[in-house]
Design an enzyme around this catalytic site. Structure first.
Site, short mmCIF file in Angstrom:
data_model
loop_
_atom_site.label_atom_id
_atom_site.label_comp_id
_atom_site.label_asym_id
_atom_site.label_seq_id
_atom_site.Cartn_x
_atom_site.Cartn_y
_atom_site.Cartn_z
CE LYS A 184 12.66 -3.08 -9.49
NZ LYS A 184 12.93 -4.27 -10.29
NE ARG A 218 16.14 -7.35 -8.98
CZ ARG A 218 15.51 -8.49 -8.73
NH1 ARG A 218 14.41 -8.79 -9.38
NH2 ARG A 218 15.97 -9.31 -7.82
N GLY A 221 7.78 -5.55 -16.81
CA GLY A 221 8.19 -6.51 -17.83
C GLY A 221 8.70 -5.90 -19.13
CG MET A 245 13.12 -1.48 -19.89
SD MET A 245 13.74 0.00 -19.14
CE MET A 245 12.67 0.21 -17.77
NE ARG A 279 5.35 -2.62 -8.42
CZ ARG A 279 5.79 -3.37 -9.42
NH1 ARG A 279 6.73 -2.95 -10.19
NH2 ARG A 279 5.26 -4.55 -9.64
CG HIS A 302 -21.29 10.85 -36.06
ND1 HIS A 302 -22.01 9.69 -35.92
CD2 HIS A 302 -22.14 11.86 -35.83
CE1 HIS A 302 -23.26 10.00 -35.65
NE2 HIS A 302 -23.36 11.31 -35.59
CB SER A 329 -18.18 28.10 -25.64
OG SER A 329 -17.93 26.75 -25.37
CB CYS A 342 -18.25 23.15 -25.40
SG CYS A 342 -18.25 24.01 -26.97
CE1 TYR A 345 -18.68 26.21 -20.53
CE2 TYR A 345 -18.91 28.45 -19.71
CZ TYR A 345 -19.07 27.51 -20.73
OH TYR A 345 -19.59 27.89 -21.93
C1 PEP Z 1 -15.93 21.87 -31.38
O1 PEP Z 1 -15.69 22.13 -32.54
O2 PEP Z 1 -15.07 21.75 -30.51
C2 PEP Z 1 -17.33 21.68 -30.95
C3 PEP Z 1 -17.61 21.50 -29.67
O3 PEP Z 1 -18.28 21.59 -31.90
P1 PEP Z 1 -18.51 20.31 -32.84
O4 PEP Z 1 -17.69 19.20 -32.30
O5 PEP Z 1 -19.96 20.04 -32.80
O6 PEP Z 1 -18.04 20.83 -34.16
#
Ligand code: PEP
Ligand code: MG
Length: 908
Positions: free
Chosen positions: A32, A103, A112, A114, A376, A490, A798, A865, A885
């Site tokens: 601000k 302010r 809101g 503070m 802003r 899961h 990976s 991954c 990647y």
């Molecule tokens: C991991 O452990 O990051 C992974 C991709 O395998 P999972 O989640 O299936 O154990």
């Protein structure tokens, strides 16, 4: 042009087309304060004032009130004189008083969270002067009572004593209204207001033991310190935690001359946006009220009017108000005060051009003079965000890189999932909150068992936690709700993969499977009751809420194209089915980074063969069962390869502990025994035998393939045969076989041998071959340390950062939900490491693994991954660590693509 002081100061003045600071000093002046300085430079009429820096706030927290005041007093006194000179009035003067506002203003807006004090500088004498000066006794006394009320609450702690009590000042006002038989504040007479001031001060004395401060300077220091204190108030702390803002930032304090919108028919106040924050449409819009103060617009007591004529006509259309009625009773500012509107319109254009982004502004009109109080960058929906960025780009206001940096990757999510109808959401009754595990909106009837997910047309599957056995039901249900589990539980992982709305870890839910009911506090919900989930916020809502499917705009495609242009890091997807693979490819995935093969075994026709394999006591028996699975797996892989034609597909060999595949309920165990022609006891024994204390650290990953090599053989065969079958059909498959949970070199070597032998066997049988890779997950800390050695054999790595996080922290993925919330609450952890990669610790393992792997093989292909592969901050880390990647669930692909581009732009 503006010249900003090089030397850091404690207090920065602004007003009268000049300022000590500017918008670049956000960290020091808060958002601000920095923007007020900038507007002043731009010649926009802001009431004169000054900003006490965020660093003083931090200092105050160290040294306390007296030392802080001593340090800044001369600067503040000088800055007040500056305001007096510009505004032509004097602080504390009985004839011609200057009133000020105090302010907060942190570097990011914390709406809101503070405290604020308005009308400061009034006392029994000054109020008389104000009445004379303005020739408006009512206004003067109303301002005075508002000041005591606000100052009393914020500075003197005059708050309700318990949650059943009402505000002590409201109580006094209610009492007077009863006595006078009136309902509205506006009905108070001058005498009433004077009585209120007297009673308010009396209440302060009674409760605090001190008189209400009459010296304006005492009032000012009290308010400044209260604003500093509010940085460490409960609301601000909660908000900071929610957004991961560090407490070291502190807040600035903005002191500014008051201007009044409640001085009659030629005064007013309002809020406006340079573009539509909901849709992104390039129309100036907003709301205002005549003869009102800022809080009246938001309080909702009076219906605000539209600023533009166009907005007003659209509003009337929706509200079914005739044009004559509209013009007469609900005129736009454009019609009511054309001159003021013209000026405001000029400023909004100037500010948007200057900031090169959509602005959200507050203004006040005092007796025919327009003042801008704040500007802003406006908050906006995901759809508006995308449209505005592209529109600004096309107008030439920003370049491509700036357009990409204007976007908040996570907000793209809103564009990809069904959303609640915003109108319906306004009436929603939120009954509890969990973790926003998978975004989107879902509304349906409660069921408590996966195999009953099809009991009604639309269902919400509610479980204490889910297991792989629930997969089918999860697929059918419209949304998933669990009482336990975190962001990588899961339920969360599977739901995200499916692009299905999911809320996990909603601890307030008490689920009673037997009673098929769910208790929240003292309210009970039964099977069949309607419930709605907002997977983007974690809100659990009672009843049905209408949803709408968002449409993917052309602008969205343009953003994705631009992202590719500026990102060399690839984005792959985690997908286990051809359907998921196709979805991800449509979102721009450039291959699959993880196919979890186990998910395929849970389908009804497979689970039987899988269980047969597990129950087999001999290699021969196991092989027999695996032979049944082979054609099914081969078909799965063909489908996935086909969907990803020409792109790499990483398939991971079986990973989870086997006990996940056997039935745990007596009835299903009986069925299995009959089906397999063995005794119930034999089934029970096997289930007991598979039971592990720490299954996540137990018989899983490559430990399965190394103890049951025939599983590796079957899966390798299925992968290679599928690829060869596609080759025959002229479709290119690029398989990458991935070994899970490697910790030692020999574990890898042993599996690789089995894989390569099997591949060669198939090549010989088919008298044909294809290119393929063998590589490994990096998900056990030890593996990252010996990555140089593993890279001698592996074609790729990976990073499985889910397991890597679990093992680096020693937090079980399944059980961390019990203490992580407390850790986050207490600040022991600043973020859930299963959600945002812990760069300090786990990040080092990723860096070490990458560095050592590439020491052996400089061009080693490396990806990630784990769930972090689709989280913007983690994606940025992956880019900076030189990964090839990131791989994430299909619906996160656009987010990862944009994040990857942003990371590259920032790094350059
Ligand atoms: C991991 O452990 O990051 C992974 C991709 O395998 P999972 O989640 O299936 O154990
Ligand atoms: Mg893993």
């Amino acid at each position: 042009m503006e010249t900003v002081q090089d030397v850091k100061m404690n207090v920065y003045k602004f007003g009268n087309k000049t300022a000590d600071g500017n918008s670049k000093l956000k960290n020091l002046l808060g958002g601000k304060g920095a923007n007020l300085a900038e507007m002043s430079w731009l010649g926009i009429p802001v009431p004169a004032g000054f900003t006490i820096t965020t660093e003083i706030c931090t200092k105050y927290n160290e040294v306390g009130r007296e030392e802080t005041i001593a340090m800044i007093r001369p600067d503040v006194e000088e800055a007040i004189v500056n305001i007096e000179n510009i505004m032509g009035s004097t602080f504390g003067d009985k004839e011609n008083p200057l009133l000020i506002s105090v302010r907060s203003g942190a570097r990011v807006s914390m709406p809101g969270m503070m405290d604020t004090v308005l009308n400061l500088g009034l006392n029994d004498e000054v109020v008389e002067g104000l009445a004379k000066k303005t020739n408006n006794e009512r206004f003067a006394w109303d301002s005075y009572r508002r000041f005591i009320q606000m100052y009393g609450g914020v500075v003197l702690g005059m708050k309700p004593e318990s949650k059943d009590d009402i505000d002590p000042f409201e109580e006094i006002m209610e009492h007077l209204k009863d006595k006078r038989h009136i309902e509205l504040d506006t009905e108070f007479t001058v005498q009433d207001l004077q009585d209120l001031v007297y009673d308010f001060k009396d209440a302060v004395k009674k409760r605090t033991g001190h008189d209400f401060p009459t010296d304006p300077w005492d009032q000012l220091w009290g308010a400044v310190m209260a604003v500093f204190n509010s940085w460490n108030g409960d609301r601000a702390i909660y908000y900071r935690k929610m957004h991961n803002y560090p407490s070291e930032w502190g807040t600035a304090v903005n002191v500014q001359a008051m201007v009044y919108g409640n001085m009659g028919e030629n005064s007013g106040t309002g809020v406006c946006f340079t573009r539509d924050a909901g849709t992104g449409e390039d129309v100036f819009n907003g709301e205002y009220l005549i003869d009102a103060q800022g809080e009246d617009v938001v309080a909702g007591v009076r219906t605000p009017l539209q600023i533009t004529k166009l907005g007003s006509e659209r509003w009337a259309d929706l509200a079914k108000i005739e044009e004559d009625d509209r013009r007469e009773n609900y005129p736009s500012l454009e019609e009511k005060m054309p001159e003021i509107f013209k000026e405001l319109d000029e400023y909004q254009t100037k500010l948007e051009d200057h900031y090169r982004d959509m602005q959200d502004m507050e203004f006040t009109i005092q007796e025919g003079k327009l003042w801008i109080l704040q500007t802003r960058n406006g908050k906006r929906t995901g759809a508006a965000m995308v449209k505005i960025a592209i529109d600004l780009l096309k107008s030439g206001m920003i370049n491509e890189k700036e357009a990409l940096l204007l976007l908040e990757p996570n907000k793209l999510d809103e564009l990809l999932h069904p959303i609640f109808d915003p109108k319906a959401l306004k009436r929603a009754n939120i009954i509890a909150q969990g973790l926003p595990a998978s975004p989107g909106a879902a509304t349906g009837q409660l069921v408590f068992f996966a195999d009953e997910a099809d009991k009604y047309k639309n269902t919400i599957l509610c479980r204490i936690e889910t297991s792989p056995e629930d997969l089918e039901g999860m697929n059918i249900a419209k949304g998933i709700l669990t009482a336990r589990g975190g962001m990588t539980s899961h339920a969360a992982v599977v739901a995200r993969g499916m692009g299905k709305c999911c809320i996990s870890g909603a601890g307030a839910l008490k689920i009673n499977y037997k009673g098929r009911s769910l208790r929240v506090g003292d309210k009970i919900y039964h099977e069949g009751d309607w419930i709605s989930l907002n997977g983007s916020t974690g809100n659990i809502i009672e009843g049905k809420v209408a949803t709408v499917q968002p449409e993917l705009s052309g602008e969205f495609a343009e953003i994705m194209e631009l992202s590719n242009k500026y990102s060399k890091m690839k984005v792959r997807t985690n997908a286990d089915t051809p359907k998921d693979a196709k979805v991800a490819r449509n979102f721009g995935a450039e291959g699959i980074g993880l196919t979890r093969t186990e998910h395929m075994f849970f389908e009804v026709d497979r689970i039987r063969a899988m269980r047969e394999m597990i129950l087999a006591e001999t290699v021969k028996g196991r092989k027999h069962a695996l032979e049944e699975l082979l054609p099914m797996q081969r078909k799965d892989f063909e489908g996935i390869f086909e969907a990803m034609e020409g792109l790499p597909v990483t398939i991971r060999l079986l990973d989870p502990p086997l006990h996940e595949f056997v039935p745990h309920q007596l009835a299903t165990q009986k069925e299995l025994a009959e089906d397999m022609h063995i005794s119930l006891q034999a089934v029970k024994n096997k289930v007991a035998e598979l039971e592990e204390f720490n299954p996540m650290l137990g018989h899983r990953g490559c430990r399965l393939g190394n103890t049951y090599p025939e599983i590796t053989e079957m899966q390798t065969r299925a992968i290679i045969e599928a690829a060869l079958n596609l080759k025959e059909r002229g479709i290119e498959a690029k398989p990458e076989i991935m070994i899970p949970l490697i910790g030692t070199y020999n574990e890898y070597l042993e599996q690789e041998k089995i894989i390569r032998n099997t591949v060669n066997e198939v090549f010989e049988e088919r008298e044909d071959s294809i290119e393929y890779l063998v590589g490994t997950m990096m998900e056990i800390p030890r593996a990252t340390l010996i990555a140089d050695k593993i890279a001698e054999r592996a074609d790729f790595f990976s990073f499985g950062t889910n397991d890597l996080t679990q093992m680096a922290f020693g937090y079980s993925r399944d059980d961390a939900g019990k203490f992580l919330p407390v850790y986050l609450e207490k600040g022991i952890l600043t973020a859930d490491p299963f959600e945002t990669l812990d760069q300090e610790g786990v990040g080092q393992l990723v860096e070490i693994g990458t560095e050592r792997g590439r020491k052996t093989k400089p061009n080693l292909k490396i990806g990630i991954c784990g769930e972090h592969g689709g989280e913007p901050k983690s994606v940025e880390f992956c880019y900076n660590t030189n990964l090839n990647y990131v791989s994430c669930s299909p619906f996160r692909v656009p987010i990862a693509r944009l994040s990857a581009a942003q990371a590259q732009i920032k790094a350059s």
